[in-house]
Scaffold this motif. Structure first.
Motif, PDB file in Angstrom:
ATOM      1  N   GLY A 118       0.910  -1.111   0.053  1.00  0.00           N
ATOM      2  CA  GLY A 118      -0.115  -0.004   0.083  1.00  0.00           C
ATOM      3  C   GLY A 118       0.863   1.215   0.087  1.00  0.00           C
ATOM      4  N   LEU A 119       1.949   1.044   0.610  1.00  0.00           N
ATOM      5  CA  LEU A 119       2.885   2.413   0.835  1.00  0.00           C
ATOM      6  C   LEU A 119       3.557   2.578  -0.519  1.00  0.00           C
ATOM      7  N   ILE A 120       4.021   1.593  -1.285  1.00  0.00           N
ATOM      8  CA  ILE A 120       4.583   1.559  -2.415  1.00  0.00           C
ATOM      9  C   ILE A 120       3.356   2.006  -3.564  1.00  0.00           C
ATOM     10  N   VAL A 121       2.362   1.556  -3.538  1.00  0.00           N
ATOM     11  CA  VAL A 121       1.116   2.187  -4.516  1.00  0.00           C
ATOM     12  C   VAL A 121       0.892   3.600  -4.353  1.00  0.00           C
ATOM     13  N   SER A 122       0.836   3.912  -3.165  1.00  0.00           N
ATOM     14  CA  SER A 122       0.421   5.274  -2.625  1.00  0.00           C
ATOM     15  C   SER A 122       1.408   6.318  -3.374  1.00  0.00           C
ATOM     16  N   ASN A 123       2.642   5.927  -3.044  1.00  0.00           N
ATOM     17  CA  ASN A 123       3.773   6.768  -3.523  1.00  0.00           C
ATOM     18  C   ASN A 123       3.853   6.892  -5.033  1.00  0.00           C
ATOM     19  N   ILE A 124       3.535   5.994  -5.694  1.00  0.00           N
ATOM     20  CA  ILE A 124       3.566   5.919  -7.372  1.00  0.00           C
ATOM     21  C   ILE A 124       2.494   6.760  -7.813  1.00  0.00           C
ATOM     22  N   MET A 125       1.282   6.672  -7.102  1.00  0.00           N
ATOM     23  CA  MET A 125       0.130   7.424  -7.536  1.00  0.00           C
ATOM     24  C   MET A 125       0.317   8.794  -7.035  1.00  0.00           C
ATOM     25  N   LEU A 126       1.214   9.126  -6.228  1.00  0.00           N
ATOM     26  CA  LEU A 126       1.364  10.442  -5.657  1.00  0.00           C
ATOM     27  C   LEU A 126       2.400  11.063  -6.796  1.00  0.00           C
ATOM     28  N   LEU A 127       3.303  10.346  -7.504  1.00  0.00           N
ATOM     29  CA  LEU A 127       4.078  10.699  -8.290  1.00  0.00           C
ATOM     30  C   LEU A 127       3.682  10.994  -9.615  1.00  0.00           C
ATOM     31  N   LYS A 128       2.508  10.015  -9.928  1.00  0.00           N
ATOM     32  CA  LYS A 128       1.806  10.394 -11.199  1.00  0.00           C
ATOM     33  C   LYS A 128       0.986  11.700 -10.993  1.00  0.00           C
ATOM     34  N   TYR A 129       0.423  11.991  -9.955  1.00  0.00           N
ATOM     35  CA  TYR A 129      -0.256  13.126  -9.841  1.00  0.00           C
ATOM     36  C   TYR A 129       0.266  14.323  -9.915  1.00  0.00           C
ATOM     37  N   SER A 130       1.736  14.559  -9.202  1.00  0.00           N
ATOM     38  CA  SER A 130       2.428  15.584  -8.951  1.00  0.00           C
ATOM     39  C   SER A 130       3.150  15.864 -10.197  1.00  0.00           C
ATOM     40  N   ALA A 131       3.106  14.814 -11.236  1.00  0.00           N
ATOM     41  CA  ALA A 131       3.860  15.101 -12.484  1.00  0.00           C
ATOM     42  C   ALA A 131       2.938  15.869 -13.551  1.00  0.00           C
ATOM     43  N   LYS A 132       1.528  15.998 -13.065  1.00  0.00           N
ATOM     44  CA  LYS A 132       0.527  16.575 -14.057  1.00  0.00           C
ATOM     45  C   LYS A 132       0.478  18.179 -13.684  1.00  0.00           C
ATOM     46  N   LEU A 133       0.826  18.452 -12.113  1.00  0.00           N
ATOM     47  CA  LEU A 133       0.799  19.872 -11.742  1.00  0.00           C
ATOM     48  C   LEU A 133       1.726  20.664 -12.484  1.00  0.00           C
ATOM     49  N   PRO A 134       1.223  22.137 -12.677  1.00  0.00           N
ATOM     50  CA  PRO A 134       2.023  22.849 -13.609  1.00  0.00           C
ATOM     51  C   PRO A 134       3.195  23.598 -12.390  1.00  0.00           C
ATOM     52  N   MET A 135       4.295  24.027 -13.122  1.00  0.00           N
ATOM     53  CA  MET A 135       5.042  24.342 -12.314  1.00  0.00           C
ATOM     54  C   MET A 135       5.225  25.942 -12.320  1.00  0.00           C
TER      55      MET A 135
END
Length: 47
Positions: free
Chosen positions: A15-32
């Motif tokens: 669960g920790l690994i999956v949640s970190n991967i999901m967080l990385l995918k979400y943060s990659a879409k955010l504008p910088m």
């Protein structure tokens, strides 16, 4: 160790690994925001 304890630890780790991967995918879409490119430098200051 009991079987349920081992299964619980494995589920928590996965669960920790999956949640970190999901967080990385979400943060990659955010504008910088672009930061300030003009840095104060002592060489530009008048003497």
């Amino acid at each position: 160790m009991s079987t349920w304890l081992i299964v619980g630890i494995i589920v928590l780790v996965l669960g920790l690994i999956v949640s970190n991967i999901m967080l990385l995918k979400y943060s990659a879409k955010l504008p910088m925001k672009k930061g300030s490119t003009t840095a104060k430098d002592d060489s530009d200051a008048p003497r």
